[in-house]
Motif scaffolding. Sequence first.
Motif, PDB file in Angstrom:
ATOM      1  N   ARG A   6       0.829  -1.193   0.000  1.00  0.00           N
ATOM      2  CA  ARG A   6       0.000   0.000   0.000  1.00  0.00           C
ATOM      3  C   ARG A   6       0.872   1.254   0.000  1.00  0.00           C
ATOM      4  N   ALA A  48     -10.782   7.153   3.209  1.00  0.00           N
ATOM      5  CA  ALA A  48     -10.173   6.701   1.955  1.00  0.00           C
ATOM      6  C   ALA A  48      -9.250   5.512   2.189  1.00  0.00           C
ATOM      7  N   THR A  51     -11.392   2.383   2.777  1.00  0.00           N
ATOM      8  CA  THR A  51     -11.991   1.949   1.509  1.00  0.00           C
ATOM      9  C   THR A  51     -10.955   1.290   0.612  1.00  0.00           C
ATOM     10  N   GLN A  52      -9.784   1.895   0.524  1.00  0.00           N
ATOM     11  CA  GLN A  52      -8.729   1.340  -0.319  1.00  0.00           C
ATOM     12  C   GLN A  52      -8.255   0.005   0.206  1.00  0.00           C
ATOM     13  N   TRP A  53      -8.196  -0.163   1.531  1.00  0.00           N
ATOM     14  CA  TRP A  53      -7.741  -1.417   2.129  1.00  0.00           C
ATOM     15  C   TRP A  53      -8.669  -2.567   1.733  1.00  0.00           C
ATOM     16  N   GLY A  55     -10.232  -2.715  -1.037  1.00  0.00           N
ATOM     17  CA  GLY A  55     -10.277  -2.857  -2.483  1.00  0.00           C
ATOM     18  C   GLY A  55      -9.746  -4.183  -2.993  1.00  0.00           C
ATOM     19  N   SER A  86     -14.643  -3.024  -4.590  1.00  0.00           N
ATOM     20  CA  SER A  86     -14.423  -1.647  -5.012  1.00  0.00           C
ATOM     21  C   SER A  86     -14.312  -1.593  -6.518  1.00  0.00           C
ATOM     22  N   ARG A  88     -12.817   0.787  -8.038  1.00  0.00           N
ATOM     23  CA  ARG A  88     -11.565   1.466  -8.345  1.00  0.00           C
ATOM     24  C   ARG A  88     -10.451   0.446  -8.482  1.00  0.00           C
ATOM     25  N   SER A 131      -5.303  -1.059  -7.027  1.00  0.00           N
ATOM     26  CA  SER A 131      -6.572  -0.585  -6.481  1.00  0.00           C
ATOM     27  C   SER A 131      -6.359   0.787  -5.870  1.00  0.00           C
ATOM     28  N   THR A 132      -7.266   1.715  -6.171  1.00  0.00           N
ATOM     29  CA  THR A 132      -7.226   3.050  -5.571  1.00  0.00           C
ATOM     30  C   THR A 132      -8.584   3.347  -4.936  1.00  0.00           C
ATOM     31  N   ASP A 133      -8.579   4.234  -3.942  1.00  0.00           N
ATOM     32  CA  ASP A 133      -9.848   4.627  -3.323  1.00  0.00           C
ATOM     33  C   ASP A 133     -10.563   5.616  -4.225  1.00  0.00           C
ATOM     34  N   ARG A 139      -3.111   3.959  -2.880  1.00  0.00           N
ATOM     35  CA  ARG A 139      -3.039   2.925  -3.918  1.00  0.00           C
ATOM     36  C   ARG A 139      -2.491   1.645  -3.303  1.00  0.00           C
TER      37      ARG A 139
END
Length: 289
Positions: A6, A48, A51-53, A55, A86, A88, A131-133, A139
């Motif tokens: 990450r 964010a 959410t990204q975690w 993804g 997600s 994204r 993957s991005t939020d 990312r």
Amino acid sequence: MPPIKRHITARGGILLLLSMGLFLMGAHFSNNLIFLISFLMIALIVAAAITQWRGLKDVSVRLVPPEMASVGTSLRLVFQIDGLKSRRLDAAVVSGQVKASPIDEEANSLIAEIDTSQRMVMHLEKPRLLSTDQFGLFRAERLLSSDECPIPLELTIYPSPDWAQPASPGQSTTPAGLCFARGEIAGLRPYRVGDNPADISWRATARHKELIVREFDVRDRDNAHLYDWADVASKGVEPALSSLSAAVLSSIRDGVPTGLNLPGEKISVGEGPAQSKRLLRALAAFPAD
């Protein structure tokens, strides 16, 4: 599953520094409004990150191996995605040669279009998931496992067939020593001097107390085609390869045993899909000069 790495993006870094600066400014001036703005920005960053975690958590991928393609036709890498939480999500090849298009929400797949403007044998490194939020602040990425992506990943783009002027087998129509080919096992018989030792059936030999060999049906191979580079070299490299490509595809399609004689490489006569791949790969990898 391979570990997930990450990173904070440049946008995320700027927002984090700005929120910290506002917090220090609010503390210095005892300004509640500035405090409120800084807390809202920090809350946005935390949301964010969470959410990204999620993804790439529990996301599994299956790469559909692509078929060979000729120059100018479509060749795609299709990543089937399962467990996606997600939208994204993107995919790229580690080497940077191929990047996937945005995810198809209906098919849950990522599709990477391969450039087929020139012939080549392309070796791709392990693809990775990105993957991005939704705010683009963080990312995450992970390599695909060997179960998700076959390694090595080789893509063959062979010369565009010249159906108008396919190469002719010429004098190589009946290669020496290839006039006949074995078919199915026809039966057994006693060993005779000169028989191939590899044809001995040891199970039948033990049963009959004498050497027994297998007999095979014989199929006529007078139509075997061995295409020679010397017969088309005068056309120039690319036109010659296109002529050979058309001839090879036509012969294999018609079930004719086919071989290829190129400078520095000779592929013996054979038939079937595996032989077709060997022949077309040799044409795709032929030096440009």
